[in-house]
Scaffold this motif. Structure first.
Motif, PDB file in Angstrom:
ATOM      1  N   ASN A  14      10.150  16.123  19.795  1.00  0.00           N
ATOM      2  CA  ASN A  14      11.229  16.620  20.662  1.00  0.00           C
ATOM      3  C   ASN A  14      11.431  15.759  21.898  1.00  0.00           C
ATOM      4  O   ASN A  14      12.561  15.551  22.335  1.00  0.00           O
ATOM      5  CB  ASN A  14      10.954  18.068  21.078  1.00  0.00           C
ATOM      6  N   SER A  15      10.333  15.241  22.464  1.00  0.00           N
ATOM      7  CA  SER A  15      10.479  14.416  23.670  1.00  0.00           C
ATOM      8  C   SER A  15      11.327  13.198  23.361  1.00  0.00           C
ATOM      9  O   SER A  15      12.251  12.860  24.104  1.00  0.00           O
ATOM     10  CB  SER A  15       9.115  13.957  24.188  1.00  0.00           C
ATOM     11  N   ALA A  16      11.010  12.515  22.256  1.00  0.00           N
ATOM     12  CA  ALA A  16      11.756  11.300  21.891  1.00  0.00           C
ATOM     13  C   ALA A  16      13.211  11.636  21.573  1.00  0.00           C
ATOM     14  O   ALA A  16      14.129  10.940  22.023  1.00  0.00           O
ATOM     15  CB  ALA A  16      11.091  10.621  20.697  1.00  0.00           C
ATOM     16  N   ARG A  52       7.859   6.180  13.243  1.00  0.00           N
ATOM     17  CA  ARG A  52       6.964   5.603  12.227  1.00  0.00           C
ATOM     18  C   ARG A  52       7.096   6.239  10.848  1.00  0.00           C
ATOM     19  O   ARG A  52       6.583   5.700   9.870  1.00  0.00           O
ATOM     20  CB  ARG A  52       5.518   5.663  12.711  1.00  0.00           C
ATOM     21  N   ARG A  53       7.748   7.401  10.758  1.00  0.00           N
ATOM     22  CA  ARG A  53       7.946   8.031   9.441  1.00  0.00           C
ATOM     23  C   ARG A  53       9.428   8.056   9.088  1.00  0.00           C
ATOM     24  O   ARG A  53      10.252   7.552   9.839  1.00  0.00           O
ATOM     25  CB  ARG A  53       7.380   9.447   9.442  1.00  0.00           C
ATOM     26  N   ASP A  54       9.769   8.699   7.939  1.00  0.00           N
ATOM     27  CA  ASP A  54      11.176   8.713   7.539  1.00  0.00           C
ATOM     28  C   ASP A  54      11.860  10.048   7.835  1.00  0.00           C
ATOM     29  O   ASP A  54      12.967  10.302   7.393  1.00  0.00           O
ATOM     30  CB  ASP A  54      11.340   8.328   6.060  1.00  0.00           C
ATOM     31  N   PHE A  95      12.103  13.132  11.209  1.00  0.00           N
ATOM     32  CA  PHE A  95      11.678  13.465  12.570  1.00  0.00           C
ATOM     33  C   PHE A  95      10.777  14.696  12.583  1.00  0.00           C
ATOM     34  O   PHE A  95      10.858  15.566  11.723  1.00  0.00           O
ATOM     35  CB  PHE A  95      12.897  13.724  13.455  1.00  0.00           C
ATOM     36  N   ARG A  96       9.939  14.759  13.614  1.00  0.00           N
ATOM     37  CA  ARG A  96       9.096  15.925  13.844  1.00  0.00           C
ATOM     38  C   ARG A  96       9.834  16.954  14.727  1.00  0.00           C
ATOM     39  O   ARG A  96       9.583  18.146  14.639  1.00  0.00           O
ATOM     40  CB  ARG A  96       7.815  15.457  14.555  1.00  0.00           C
ATOM     41  N   GLY A  97      10.736  16.468  15.558  1.00  0.00           N
ATOM     42  CA  GLY A  97      11.441  17.329  16.528  1.00  0.00           C
ATOM     43  C   GLY A  97      12.463  18.248  15.865  1.00  0.00           C
ATOM     44  O   GLY A  97      12.682  18.199  14.644  1.00  0.00           O
ATOM     45  N   LYS A 144       3.762  23.900  21.744  1.00  0.00           N
ATOM     46  CA  LYS A 144       3.698  23.327  23.091  1.00  0.00           C
ATOM     47  C   LYS A 144       5.099  23.368  23.697  1.00  0.00           C
ATOM     48  O   LYS A 144       5.830  22.385  23.690  1.00  0.00           O
ATOM     49  CB  LYS A 144       3.160  21.895  23.042  1.00  0.00           C
ATOM     50  N   GLN A 145       5.483  24.515  24.163  1.00  0.00           N
ATOM     51  CA  GLN A 145       6.816  24.748  24.688  1.00  0.00           C
ATOM     52  C   GLN A 145       6.712  25.259  26.123  1.00  0.00           C
ATOM     53  O   GLN A 145       5.785  26.000  26.456  1.00  0.00           O
ATOM     54  CB  GLN A 145       7.547  25.808  23.841  1.00  0.00           C
ATOM     55  N   THR A 146       7.701  24.902  26.928  1.00  0.00           N
ATOM     56  CA  THR A 146       7.688  25.314  28.331  1.00  0.00           C
ATOM     57  C   THR A 146       7.630  26.835  28.464  1.00  0.00           C
ATOM     58  O   THR A 146       6.830  27.380  29.231  1.00  0.00           O
ATOM     59  CB  THR A 146       8.946  24.767  29.036  1.00  0.00           C
TER      60      THR A 146
END
Ligand code: NAP
Length: 320
Positions: A154-156, A175-177, A179-181, A283-285
């Motif tokens: 999410n940051s990226a 680095r992967r195909d 996104f994690r976000g 890990k969320q605000t």
């Protein structure tokens, strides 16, 4: 004799600041010690998932929470890092490298995480000279320029959206195909014409003279290398927890995250923990803030020698 605070909070991100609002409103004397104000949230350009705020700059949100905590009477020591936390008789003592120390009856660990290192040549040399770990802090310097953002969380993604709105071109290197976000941000990015996404791509080296001017990347599938001519690089590859100063006072998992139960109790009575430094998976605000409130109420219950469940007056054991 030096003052003994009821609560010492280590960390001034959403978890620590929210904890302070709650402890102060319970009339517990509260000291927050922290290197910085706001942690990762302060470095977030915009957030669209904080309830009540359609879109908010992380730094502005943190300032508001800080003012609220200060208004209720929290003391602050900012810009200093705790080098050692000890238990002395019934109290805890936090020591700093300059020899100063503060003692308290309870501790809330809310110090979040520190930026992960890329581990590539040029990283240390160009940090602060074109390489940044904080889009919110450094973005204005790259207005109208070409930048690269490394990471797929999410940051990226959120940084890419923001940088694309102010700069000429953004390379987003992951680095992967996939996104994690969040998908919603990923979809937005795919539609933005000045973002070039490089999937399956790893950063290899940062080069420059006085300031960086080139990021060398490699496609992990083909081995092909590209030299990207950029004005700035943002490393948004996540964070890790530094627990060395805790002297094994509390149990941590294999990722150094502090193990807590669902009421923010650590393995050590009197020490509570909240936010990104803990095992809580999201890990969320908003979650860090909520956990901070819980830790504060549990610290209050501990000091008053009450059992858990003070909100609804029940007494129960806290399963781990
Ligand atoms: P993150 O979710 O851990 O993502 C880090 C990214 O960097 C991953 O895509 C990872 O790749 C990549 N990465 C890690 N090490 C790398 C390396 N050495 N070289 C290249 N790439 C590397 O970190 P984050 O994006 O900073 O987010 C941290 C937490 O904060 C997350 O839970 C996130 O959801 C949350 N967050 C929330 C908000 C919000 O609420 N609005 C905003 C920002 C962040 P892999 O995917 O392959 O592991």
């Amino acid at each position: 004799m030096a003052k003994i605070y009821d609560v010492l909070i280590i960390g001034a991100g959403p978890a620590g600041l929210t904890a302070a609002i709650y402890t102060c409103r319970k009339k517990l004397s509260t000291l927050i010690v922290s290197m910085d104000l706001g942690g990762q949230t302060a470095r977030t350009s915009y957030m669209e998932n904080y309830p009540g705020m359609e879109s908010v700059n992380g730094n502005k949100l943190v300032e508001k929470i800080y003012k609220q905590a200060a208004k209720f009477g929290a003391d602050f020591v900012l810009g200093k890092k705790v080098s050692n936390l000890e238990k002395k008789n019934k109290n805890f003592t936090a020591k700093f490298s300059d020899g100063s120390e503060y003692s308290s009856k309870t501790v809330i660990l809310a110090f979040g995480k520190i930026p992960r290192s890329l581990g590539i040549p040029g990283e240390n040399e160009y940090l602060g000279k074109g390489l940044s770990v904080c889009v919110t802090c450094d973005a204005p310097m790259y207005s109208g320029k070409i930048t690269a953002i490394i990471g797929g969380g999410n940051s990226a993604l959120e940084s890419a959206v923001y940088m694309a709105s102010i700069s000429k071109k953004v390379y987003l290197i992951h680095r992967r195909d996939e996104f994690r976000g969040d998908e919603i941000t990923a979809e937005k990015i795919k539609k933005m014409k000045n973002i070039e996404i490089l999937f399956d791509t790893i950063p290899v080296e940062i080069k420059g003279s006085e300031f960086l001017h080139t990021l060398i990347v490699e496609n992990s599938e083909t081995g092909e290398r590209r030299e990207l001519k950029v004005d700035g690089v943002f490393s948004e590859i996540g964070y890790e927890v530094n627990v060395d100063f805790l002297n094994k006072l509390v149990e941590v998992n294999e990722k150094n995250e502090i193990i807590i139960d669902f009421n923010c109790h650590t393995s050590r009575p009197g020490i509570f923990a909240a936010g990104d430094a803990t095992i809580i998976p999201y890990k969320q605000t908003i979650i860090a803030a909520g956990e901070g409130a819980k830790a504060a109420l549990e610290a209050y219950a501990y000091i008053k020698n009450e059992s858990v469940g003070i909100d609804w007056g029940k007494k129960s054991n806290t399963p781990r």
